[in-house]
Write a protein that holds these residues in place. Structure first.
Motif, PDB file in Angstrom:
ATOM      1  N   THR A   1      20.670  -7.633 -14.670  1.00 35.57           N
ATOM      2  CA  THR A   1      21.485  -6.637 -13.978  1.00 35.57           C
ATOM      3  C   THR A   1      21.462  -5.303 -14.719  1.00 35.57           C
ATOM      4  OG1 THR A   1      22.923  -8.360 -13.102  1.00 35.57           O
ATOM      5  CG2 THR A   1      23.799  -6.120 -13.119  1.00 35.57           C
ATOM      6  N   VAL A   2      21.609  -5.374 -16.048  1.00 36.30           N
ATOM      7  CA  VAL A   2      21.594  -4.133 -16.835  1.00 36.30           C
ATOM      8  C   VAL A   2      20.239  -3.447 -16.715  1.00 36.30           C
ATOM      9  CG1 VAL A   2      21.746  -3.202 -19.169  1.00 36.30           C
ATOM     10  CG2 VAL A   2      23.372  -4.928 -18.407  1.00 36.30           C
ATOM     11  N   ARG A   3      19.166  -4.211 -16.758  1.00 38.14           N
ATOM     12  CA  ARG A   3      17.829  -3.634 -16.625  1.00 38.14           C
ATOM     13  C   ARG A   3      17.661  -2.923 -15.279  1.00 38.14           C
ATOM     14  NH1 ARG A   3      14.391  -8.780 -18.930  1.00 38.14           N
ATOM     15  NH2 ARG A   3      14.440  -8.220 -21.141  1.00 38.14           N
ATOM     16  N   ARG A   4      18.149  -3.590 -14.194  1.00 41.96           N
ATOM     17  CA  ARG A   4      17.986  -2.989 -12.863  1.00 41.96           C
ATOM     18  C   ARG A   4      18.763  -1.676 -12.766  1.00 41.96           C
ATOM     19  NH1 ARG A   4      20.026  -6.757 -10.030  1.00 41.96           N
ATOM     20  NH2 ARG A   4      21.969  -5.764  -9.448  1.00 41.96           N
ATOM     21  N   ARG A   5      19.981  -1.687 -13.268  1.00 43.81           N
ATOM     22  CA  ARG A   5      20.781  -0.469 -13.191  1.00 43.81           C
ATOM     23  C   ARG A   5      20.188   0.650 -14.038  1.00 43.81           C
ATOM     24  NH1 ARG A   5      26.860  -3.154 -13.651  1.00 43.81           N
ATOM     25  NH2 ARG A   5      26.944  -3.959 -11.522  1.00 43.81           N
ATOM     26  N   ALA A   6      19.672   0.283 -15.203  1.00 43.30           N
ATOM     27  CA  ALA A   6      19.105   1.308 -16.091  1.00 43.30           C
ATOM     28  C   ALA A   6      17.857   1.925 -15.494  1.00 43.30           C
ATOM     29  CB  ALA A   6      18.781   0.684 -17.460  1.00 43.30           C
ATOM     30  N   GLY A   7      17.181   1.198 -14.622  1.00 43.99           N
ATOM     31  CA  GLY A   7      15.958   1.718 -14.032  1.00 43.99           C
ATOM     32  C   GLY A   7      16.182   2.593 -12.814  1.00 43.99           C
ATOM     33  N   LEU A   8      17.422   2.762 -12.364  1.00 46.76           N
ATOM     34  CA  LEU A   8      17.708   3.577 -11.178  1.00 46.76           C
ATOM     35  C   LEU A   8      17.870   5.037 -11.570  1.00 46.76           C
ATOM     36  CD1 LEU A   8      20.339   1.388  -9.272  1.00 46.76           C
ATOM     37  CD2 LEU A   8      17.952   1.721  -8.673  1.00 46.76           C
TER      38      LEU A   8
END
Length: 535
Positions: free
Chosen positions: A35-42
């Protein structure tokens, strides 16, 4: 990870996890990292424009007790049990329309926190929408612009919730009429028609030739508000419209004007078909229906092709008589009153057709004298059966009488014929029912119970009683709460069902009385008394 979570970590442990961590915890850790990875990639999006603040609602706030009651009514979204036995509990959702009507009559504003639930309730029940949106006020329209599920509120509001120009601002009125959306133009025409009918008619005339047929029909229907003789020239012009529906609506409106030229033309045609025969032992009405539907009749709104199962001549006759001013007939039929005319025999089996057409004319023209004559005595044998005037037609005729006379007639009908045929008639009576009507309904229910009838046969009337009976009748109903002794020919278990139904009725009436008390404004605070002085 989704597969592992669906199957369970006992059946499929996660392939990768921190050493020493239990499988469920390891799966949750992995989900958190993903989840953290996905948010950081936005990439951050451009900030949306903030909505305008909600408008103020100047109406007074609900009393606290009434606001709590509204929350309870909106929370009961089930609308009662879905089929089967209802039990003795009131159906709160069926009380919501009555609560909304009372709150609107007192001019209260809806609590802001109740607006979402109120819009959800109106979304699920179209019959609630007018009262719910009136109570919700301008803030509901503000919310509806932010939620696609509530867009119905914008469609239901005049002009989609947009503010209409002041009628005195001629330039703004002209601009909106020429450039506005269809819903805005309909709302504008309706608002002007209520206050300045001539201005609304002038607007309509200015663009009539360029409007689409379906729009012309909608605009023409708005002329029902404030209809007067001044509208006749425009409506006469509309009789030549290329749309059949527009011509029919124009003819209907003209026939509601008893002194219009169309009404006079129809009177000449109808009078040629209906006459008084004095040759027999007693006077009678004779009918000679038209043999053709000529172009003049069609221009004046007579539909040439009858529906399936109707004869052409009787179909044409009915339309002529329906559009004829009722004041034509006393002079045509020997100076008799409406009651005397209706009592005359009609030769050759034309009575049903003639009386049905007179019924439609009385409803269209709002004529109370003819409505009384066609209704007849509520205790007459034909009132409760398939006489020349059906129950559906009687229900429409009752609407032309004042509420007290209407309730008295229906009470007499119930006393003579019972409740089995009274449902349609009860639906047109003013709420709460007048005391004579309420007593007649309660007495008829008691008689049905004592006769051992099936209680579910009267469920429709019982539901109406819950919403329409005056709460003052509660005292008389308390004597009916006990389970009666069942007769041998009674339906099995009917006594228990009747007791349950009466218990629900009493509980609902008490609840309605509480609701009315909760909506009453709080009395003004008394100024403090000075010690030593009398109050």
């Amino acid at each position: 990870m989704v597969t592992h979570a669906l199957l369970g970590t006992d059946r499929r442990p996660p392939a990768h996890g921190a050493p020493g961590r239990a499988a469920p915890v390891a799966l949750l850790d992995a989900a958190a990292v993903a989840t953290v990875r996905r948010r950081a990639g936005l990439r951050p999006a451009r900030a949306a424009r903030r909505p305008e603040p909600a408008p103020e609602d100047p109406r007074p706030a609900l009393p606290a007790a009434a606001a709590r009651r509204l929350a309870l009514l909106l929370a009961d979204r089930s609308g009662g049990t879905a089929g089967g036995r209802r039990g003795s509990s009131p159906d709160l959702m069926e009380l919501l329309p009555q609560w909304l009507a009372a709150a609107n009559a007192l001019g209260y504003a809806a609590p802001a926190q109740a607006l979402p639930a109120l819009l959800d309730a109106a979304r699920g029940r179209t019959d609630l929408r007018p009262a719910a949106l009136a109570f919700a006020g301008p803030r509901a329209l503000w919310l509806a612009r932010l939620n696609p599920d509530w867009r119905f509120a914008l469609r239901a509001a005049p002009g989609g919730g947009a503010a209409l120009p002041d009628p005195g601002d001629a330039e703004a009125v002209r601009r909106l009429w020429q450039e506005g959306l269809f819903a805005e133009r309909v709302a504008l025409l309706g608002a002007l028609r209520a206050g300045t009918p001539a201005l609304a008619r002038d607007l309509l005339t200015s663009t009539w030739a360029t409007e689409r047929a379906e729009d012309r029909l909608m605009f023409l229907d708005s002329l029902r508000t404030g209809l007067s003789a001044a509208d006749e020239p425009f409506l006469e012009q509309a009789l030549g419209d290329r749309s059949r529906n527009v011509r029919a609506t124009a003819a209907e409106l003209l026939s509601a004007l008893p002194h219009s030229a169309l009404a006079a033309r129809m009177a000449v045609r109808a009078a040629a078909c209906v006459a008084l025969d004095r040759m027999g032992h007693s006077p009678a009405i004779v009918v000679e229906a038209p043999f053709e539907c000529d172009s003049g009749m069609e221009r004046d709104g007579v539909v040439a092709r009858p529906p399936a199962g109707r004869g052409e001549r009787s179909w044409w006759l009915g339309q002529l008589v329906e559009a004829t001013p009722l004041g034509t007939w006393p002079e045509r039929l020997g100076g008799r009153t409406a009651r005397e005319i209706v009592a005359l025999p009609v030769a050759d089996g034309w009575q049903g057709e003639l009386h049905a057409a007179w019924c439609r004319a009385a409803v269209r023209q709002g004529d109370a004298a003819w409505s009384r004559a066609l209704l007849g005595s509520p205790s007459a044998p034909e009132a409760g059966g398939p006489g020349s005037v059906s129950l559906a037609e009687r229900a429409k005729l009752l609407a032309a009488l004042d509420p007290a006379e209407r309730a008295e007639w229906v009470a007499g009908f119930i006393a003579a014929h019972g409740l089995s045929e009274a449902f349609q008639l009860l639906g047109v009576c003013a709420v709460p029912w007048a005391p004579p009507l309420g007593r007649a309904v309660v007495d008829a229910l008691n008689i049905a119970r004592d006769a051992g009838s099936y209680p579910w046969s009267f469920s429709g009337v019982m539901g109406l009683a819950e919403r329409c009976l005056d709460p003052a009748e509660t005292t008389r109903l308390e004597a009916l709460l006990a389970i009666p002794d069942e007769r041998e020919d009674a339906a099995p278990g009917a006594g228990g069902y009747w007791a349950e139904a009466f218990q629900r009725l009493v509980t609902t009436l008490r609840l309605r009385a509480e609701m009315a008390d909760e909506l009453k404004p709080a009395p003004p605070a008394q100024p403090p008394q000075t010690p030593g002085r009398p109050a």
